[in-house]
Design a protein around this motif. Structure first.
Motif, PDB file in Angstrom:
ATOM      1  N   GLY A 151     -10.296   3.305   2.178  1.00 20.46           N
ATOM      2  CA  GLY A 151      -9.131   3.278   1.302  1.00 20.46           C
ATOM      3  C   GLY A 151      -8.140   4.382   1.639  1.00 20.46           C
ATOM      4  O   GLY A 151      -8.477   5.355   2.326  1.00 20.46           O
ATOM      5  N   GLY A 156      -6.758   6.669  -0.266  1.00 17.62           N
ATOM      6  CA  GLY A 156      -7.112   7.985  -0.812  1.00 17.62           C
ATOM      7  C   GLY A 156      -8.079   8.704   0.117  1.00 17.62           C
ATOM      8  O   GLY A 156      -7.938   9.905   0.389  1.00 17.62           O
ATOM      9  N   GLY A 207       0.858   0.174  -6.786  1.00  9.88           N
ATOM     10  CA  GLY A 207       0.636   1.199  -7.808  1.00  9.88           C
ATOM     11  C   GLY A 207       1.871   1.219  -8.697  1.00  9.88           C
ATOM     12  O   GLY A 207       2.998   1.215  -8.191  1.00  9.88           O
ATOM     13  N   GLU A 210      -3.156   1.287 -10.614  1.00  9.09           N
ATOM     14  CA  GLU A 210      -3.182   0.616  -9.313  1.00  9.09           C
ATOM     15  C   GLU A 210      -3.330  -0.892  -9.517  1.00  9.09           C
ATOM     16  O   GLU A 210      -4.254  -1.349 -10.182  1.00  9.09           O
ATOM     17  CB  GLU A 210      -4.342   1.170  -8.461  1.00  9.09           C
ATOM     18  N   LYS A 211      -2.403  -1.647  -8.963  1.00  3.75           N
ATOM     19  CA  LYS A 211      -2.421  -3.120  -8.954  1.00  3.75           C
ATOM     20  C   LYS A 211      -2.731  -3.754 -10.318  1.00  3.75           C
ATOM     21  O   LYS A 211      -3.676  -4.553 -10.445  1.00  3.75           O
ATOM     22  CB  LYS A 211      -3.419  -3.620  -7.902  1.00  3.75           C
ATOM     23  N   LYS A 234     -14.399   5.288  -6.474  1.00  2.32           N
ATOM     24  CA  LYS A 234     -13.815   4.021  -6.006  1.00  2.32           C
ATOM     25  C   LYS A 234     -13.015   3.382  -7.125  1.00  2.32           C
ATOM     26  O   LYS A 234     -13.412   3.446  -8.295  1.00  2.32           O
ATOM     27  CB  LYS A 234     -14.915   3.080  -5.533  1.00  2.32           C
ATOM     28  N   GLU A 271     -11.964   0.433  -3.255  1.00  7.23           N
ATOM     29  CA  GLU A 271     -11.466   1.441  -2.322  1.00  7.23           C
ATOM     30  C   GLU A 271     -11.192   2.767  -3.036  1.00  7.23           C
ATOM     31  O   GLU A 271     -10.946   2.778  -4.252  1.00  7.23           O
ATOM     32  CB  GLU A 271     -10.158   0.965  -1.683  1.00  7.23           C
ATOM     33  N   GLN A 281      -8.767   5.135  -4.059  1.00  5.21           N
ATOM     34  CA  GLN A 281      -7.324   4.931  -4.208  1.00  5.21           C
ATOM     35  C   GLN A 281      -6.591   6.257  -4.380  1.00  5.21           C
ATOM     36  O   GLN A 281      -6.973   7.086  -5.211  1.00  5.21           O
ATOM     37  CB  GLN A 281      -7.038   4.034  -5.430  1.00  5.21           C
ATOM     38  N   THR A 297      -3.655   6.407  -5.661  1.00  6.04           N
ATOM     39  CA  THR A 297      -3.018   6.297  -6.991  1.00  6.04           C
ATOM     40  C   THR A 297      -3.907   6.895  -8.075  1.00  6.04           C
ATOM     41  O   THR A 297      -3.413   7.598  -8.965  1.00  6.04           O
ATOM     42  CB  THR A 297      -2.723   4.815  -7.319  1.00  6.04           C
ATOM     43  N   ASP A 298      -5.198   6.608  -8.025  1.00 10.33           N
ATOM     44  CA  ASP A 298      -6.107   7.120  -9.059  1.00 10.33           C
ATOM     45  C   ASP A 298      -6.141   8.647  -9.041  1.00 10.33           C
ATOM     46  O   ASP A 298      -6.120   9.301 -10.092  1.00 10.33           O
ATOM     47  CB  ASP A 298      -7.537   6.580  -8.845  1.00 10.33           C
TER      48      ASP A 298
END
Ligand code: UTP
Length: 292
Positions: free
Chosen positions: A111, A113, A173, A192-193, A224, A229, A231, A233-234
Motif C-alpha cells: 500500500g 502508506g 481519499g 479512504e474510498k 491495514k 492496504e 493507507q 490517508t489513515d
C-alpha cells in the motif's frame, strides 16, 4: 513556523495491475505520455517546486526507472559523434546531480502508506513532499509549487484536492471539511474510498502531499485499511488534532494516468500543448471525431 521542503518521495513500488499487459515487464511509471515517461514529469515538477533531493521507493522489476535517470555513456558518445546536440540535451537534462537522488525498496506492495514509510530513514525528521507520478497536473508551474507556496501560509500537513462527482468518492481519499474559503479547505477528518452515501464531502485527495515527519510514527503501526492496504490517508487522519490539515484546490488540469481513460486523455492534452504536435493532434481529433 515552516521549514523549507527539500526532499520529495516518489513511490513507484506498485504493481500497476490496471495496465496489464503493458506493466508486466515495464514499470507503470515508465509509460510515456507523448514522449516522456510519467516519472520524468514527476521529477520535473519537483524541481519546479524547489525540491533538492529525490527519493524513489521502488520494487522488483523497476530497474528501468533507475536507468532512466542515469548517464548513458554509449548513447551520449554516439549522439556526440553524430552532432545531435538537441537529442543530447533531451537525454541529460533530467539526470539529477550525483548524490541528489536515492532509491530504497518496498519489498512487498503493501500500500501507499507502506511505500512512504519505507523512505523514513532517507527523509529523516523534516517536512517532505510526496508525488505520485501517475497523477499528472498540467500547469506551467506544476502542482507541487502551488502546494509549497500554500504550505508557507498554513504549515502542517497539506494535500492537493479537487472536487469529484459524488458517485466517484469510493475511488479516493475524501476530506471531512470544517472550514473552506474556496481555495484552502481545513479538514477535521479524512476517509479512504467512502461509499458515495457516506462521503463527508466530494473533495478528493490527488497525488501531491506535504507531510510532517510525525506521519512516520503513525505509519509505524502498520495498520491495514481499505482494500487490506496500509493507507497513507489513515495515517494522515490520525495526525489531525495534533497538526493542522488542509486541502489546496490547485490550478491546472489533473489526469489520472493510473487508469486507461485518464492516460489516453493525458496523451491528447499534452500533445495539444506542444508546438510541434498541436496541429497534427488537432487533425487526428477532427478525423476521428468525424468518423466515430
Ligand atoms: P496505485 O494505487 O495506482 O497502485 O498507486 P498501483 O499498484 O500502481 O496500480 P494498480 O492499482 O494495481 O493498477 C499509486 C502510486 O503509489 C505507488 C504506485 O507505484 C503509484 O506510483 N505504490 C502503490 C507503491 O509504491 N506501493 C504500493 O504498495 C502501492
Amino acid at each position: 513556523m515552516t521549514g523549507p521542503i527539500r526532499k520529495a518521495v516518489l513511490p513507484v513500488g506498485g504493481l500497476g495491475t490496471r495496465f496489464l499487459p503493458a506493466t508486466k515487464a515495464i514499470p507503470k511509471e515508465m509509460l510515456p505520455v507523448v514522449d516522456k515517461p510519467l516519472i520524468q514529469y514527476g521529477v520535473e515538477e519537483a524541481r519546479k517546486a524547489g525540491i533538492e533531493e529525490i527519493i524513489f521507493v521502488t520494487s522488483r522489476g523497476k530497474s528501468a526507472l533507475e536507468d532512466h535517470f542515469d548517464y548513458h555513456f554509449e548513447l551520449m558518445k554516439t549522439l556526440e559523434a553524430r552532432g545531435k546536440t538537441a537529442e543530447m540535451k533531451l537525454a541529460t537534462a533530467m539526470s539529477p546531480a550525483a548524490g541528489k537522488i536515492s532509491y530504497t525498496r518496498q519489498p512487498e506492495a503493501l500500500g501507499l502508506g507502506h511505500a512512504v514509510w519505507c523512505a523514513r530513514n532517507l527523509v529523516g525528521r523534516e517536512p517532505f513532499a510526496v508525488i505520485l507520478p501517475d497523477d499528472l497536473v498540467l500547469h506551467p508551474e506544476g502542482c507541487l509549487a502551488q502546494l509549497v507556496a500554500a504550505y508557507e501560509q498554513v504549515g502542517g500537513n497539506l494535500v492537493a484536492v479537487e472536487d469529484v462527482p459524488r458517485e466517484h468518492t469510493n475511488r479516493y481519499g475524501i476530506l471531512d471539511v470544517v472550514e473552506d474559503d474556496g481555495r484552502l479547505a481545513k479538514a477535521k477528518g479524512l476517509v479512504e474510498k467512502p461509499d458515495p452515501k457516506d462521503a463527508p464531502s466530494t473533495l478528493s485527495i490527488i497525488g501531491r502531499y506535504i507531510l510532517q515527519p510525525e506521519i512516520f510514527d503513525e505509519l509505524d503501526r502498520q495498520d491495514k485499511g481499505a482494500g487490506g492496504e496500509i493507507q497513507l490517508t489513515d495515517a494522515m487522519a490520525r495526525t489531525i488534532g495534533s497538526q493542522p490539515f488542509h486541502g489546496l484546490r490547485f490550478e491546472g488540469r489533473r489526469y489520472d494516468c493510473g487508469n486507461k481513460a485518464g492516460f489516453l486523455e493525458a496523451n491528447i492534452a499534452y500533445a495539444l500543448e506542444r508546438d510541434d504536435l498541436r496541429e497534427t493532434a488537432r487533425d487526428i481529433i477532427r478525423r476521428y471525431g468525424a468518423t466515430s
